[in-house]
Design a protein around this motif. Structure first.
Motif, short mmCIF file in Angstrom:
data_model
loop_
_atom_site.label_atom_id
_atom_site.label_comp_id
_atom_site.label_asym_id
_atom_site.label_seq_id
_atom_site.Cartn_x
_atom_site.Cartn_y
_atom_site.Cartn_z
N TRP A 61 84.09 85.22 53.15
CA TRP A 61 85.16 86.11 52.73
C TRP A 61 84.82 86.60 51.33
O TRP A 61 84.23 85.86 50.53
CB TRP A 61 86.47 85.36 52.64
N ALA A 62 85.21 87.80 51.01
CA ALA A 62 84.93 88.34 49.69
C ALA A 62 86.05 89.29 49.28
O ALA A 62 86.68 89.92 50.12
CB ALA A 62 83.60 89.09 49.69
N VAL A 63 86.26 89.35 47.97
CA VAL A 63 87.26 90.27 47.43
C VAL A 63 86.65 90.97 46.22
O VAL A 63 85.98 90.35 45.40
CB VAL A 63 88.57 89.52 47.07
N ALA A 64 86.86 92.28 46.15
CA ALA A 64 86.34 93.08 45.03
C ALA A 64 87.39 93.15 43.94
O ALA A 64 88.58 93.29 44.21
CB ALA A 64 85.99 94.49 45.51
N HIS A 65 86.91 93.03 42.68
CA HIS A 65 87.80 93.14 41.53
C HIS A 65 86.96 93.49 40.31
O HIS A 65 85.94 92.86 40.06
CB HIS A 65 88.52 91.80 41.32
N ASP A 66 87.38 94.50 39.56
CA ASP A 66 86.68 94.92 38.34
C ASP A 66 85.18 95.12 38.54
O ASP A 66 84.36 94.57 37.80
CB ASP A 66 86.92 93.90 37.22
N ASP A 67 84.80 95.89 39.55
CA ASP A 67 83.40 96.23 39.81
C ASP A 67 82.53 95.03 40.18
O ASP A 67 81.31 95.10 40.10
CB ASP A 67 82.76 96.94 38.61
N GLU A 114 90.57 79.44 40.67
CA GLU A 114 91.96 79.57 41.09
C GLU A 114 92.36 81.05 41.20
O GLU A 114 93.10 81.44 42.10
CB GLU A 114 92.88 78.83 40.13
N GLN A 115 91.86 81.88 40.30
CA GLN A 115 92.13 83.32 40.37
C GLN A 115 91.53 83.91 41.65
O GLN A 115 92.15 84.73 42.31
CB GLN A 115 91.59 84.03 39.13
N VAL A 116 90.31 83.48 41.99
CA VAL A 116 89.67 83.96 43.22
C VAL A 116 90.50 83.55 44.43
O VAL A 116 90.72 84.35 45.35
CB VAL A 116 88.22 83.44 43.33
N ARG A 117 90.98 82.31 44.44
CA ARG A 117 91.85 81.87 45.54
C ARG A 117 93.08 82.77 45.67
O ARG A 117 93.48 83.13 46.77
CB ARG A 117 92.31 80.43 45.32
N SER A 118 93.66 83.14 44.54
CA SER A 118 94.84 84.01 44.54
C SER A 118 94.51 85.38 45.15
O SER A 118 95.27 85.90 45.97
CB SER A 118 95.35 84.17 43.11
N TRP A 119 93.40 85.96 44.75
CA TRP A 119 92.98 87.25 45.30
C TRP A 119 92.73 87.15 46.80
O TRP A 119 93.07 88.05 47.57
CB TRP A 119 91.75 87.78 44.59
N LEU A 120 92.09 86.05 47.23
CA LEU A 120 91.80 85.88 48.65
C LEU A 120 93.08 85.68 49.46
O LEU A 120 93.20 86.19 50.57
CB LEU A 120 90.86 84.69 48.87
N ARG A 121 94.06 84.97 48.90
CA ARG A 121 95.34 84.81 49.59
C ARG A 121 96.00 86.17 49.84
O ARG A 121 96.60 86.39 50.88
CB ARG A 121 96.29 83.93 48.76
N ARG A 122 95.88 87.07 48.85
CA ARG A 122 96.47 88.40 49.00
C ARG A 122 95.71 89.26 50.00
O ARG A 122 96.31 89.94 50.83
CB ARG A 122 96.50 89.11 47.65
N LYS A 123 94.39 89.24 49.93
CA LYS A 123 93.59 90.08 50.83
C LYS A 123 93.70 89.61 52.27
O LYS A 123 93.88 90.41 53.19
CB LYS A 123 92.12 90.09 50.41
N TYR A 124 93.57 88.31 52.49
CA TYR A 124 93.64 87.74 53.84
C TYR A 124 95.02 87.12 54.01
O TYR A 124 95.18 85.92 54.15
CB TYR A 124 92.53 86.70 54.02
N TRP A 125 96.04 87.97 53.98
CA TRP A 125 97.44 87.58 53.84
C TRP A 125 97.96 86.60 54.88
O TRP A 125 98.91 85.89 54.60
CB TRP A 125 98.31 88.83 53.81
N LEU A 126 97.37 86.52 56.05
CA LEU A 126 97.84 85.57 57.05
C LEU A 126 96.97 84.31 57.08
O LEU A 126 97.46 83.20 56.89
CB LEU A 126 97.87 86.23 58.42
N THR A 127 95.69 84.50 57.29
CA THR A 127 94.79 83.35 57.40
C THR A 127 94.40 82.77 56.04
O THR A 127 94.18 81.57 55.93
CB THR A 127 93.52 83.72 58.17
N GLY A 128 94.31 83.61 55.01
CA GLY A 128 93.89 83.14 53.69
C GLY A 128 94.72 81.99 53.15
O GLY A 128 94.17 80.94 52.81
N PRO A 129 96.04 82.14 53.06
CA PRO A 129 96.85 81.04 52.53
C PRO A 129 96.72 79.76 53.36
O PRO A 129 96.68 78.66 52.80
CB PRO A 129 98.28 81.59 52.59
N LEU A 130 96.62 79.89 54.68
CA LEU A 130 96.49 78.70 55.53
C LEU A 130 95.15 78.00 55.33
O LEU A 130 95.10 76.77 55.21
CB LEU A 130 96.66 79.09 57.00
N VAL A 131 94.08 78.76 55.30
CA VAL A 131 92.74 78.18 55.12
C VAL A 131 92.63 77.54 53.74
O VAL A 131 92.10 76.43 53.60
CB VAL A 131 91.64 79.23 55.35
N ILE A 132 93.11 78.21 52.72
CA ILE A 132 93.03 77.68 51.35
C ILE A 132 93.88 76.42 51.22
O ILE A 132 93.45 75.43 50.62
CB ILE A 132 93.40 78.76 50.33
#
Length: 126
Positions: free
Chosen positions: A31-37, A88-106
């Motif tokens: 999984w990956a999330v883009a932020h600030d280039d 922890e910030q990356v976890r937060s971004w991933l929870r938002r991007k993968y809004w259903l599975t992200g919070p459960l997996v994390i």
């Protein structure tokens, strides 16, 4: 976000390729999330990809599916292992991007491994 990331900005999975001591590539879908280039991924702290990045921070990225079948342009970059607060910030971004599975997996990962059991990786495209 910039054009340097291209399709990686919106890809659900990214093939993160790290390199062994002999130079042979090892690709892993993450999984990956883009932020600030930059692109951020999250993985198990003692995984081989983390060990390879600590030895050689050069990586390549390519959009892929969950099985690692790549498509699109390959982007080279440099990886940096993040500290606890950055992870922890990356976890937060991933929870938002993968809004259903992200919070459960994390949540499952935190219960199984604890917060120190996973780590964030920042990748700056070349």
């Amino acid at each position: 976000m910039t054009n340097r990331l291209g399709e990686l900005q919106t890809a659900n999975y990214v093939l993160l390729t790290t390199f062994r001591k002999d130079g042979s590539p090892v690709g892993t879908p993450v999984w990956a999330v883009a932020h600030d280039d930059k692109l951020f991924v999250w993985t198990v702290t003692d995984s081989w990809k983390v060990k390879r990045i600590r030895r050689n921070p050069e990586v390549t990225l390519q959009p892929c599916n969950a099985r690692g079948v790549a498509h699109g342009a390959i982007v080279g970059g440099t990886a940096r292992i993040l500290d606890g607060a950055e992870t922890e910030q990356v976890r937060s971004w991933l929870r938002r991007k993968y809004w259903l599975t992200g919070p459960l997996v994390i949540l499952g990962s935190n219960l199984r491994r604890g917060k120190d059991g996973t780590i964030g990786i920042e990748i700056t495209p070349a």
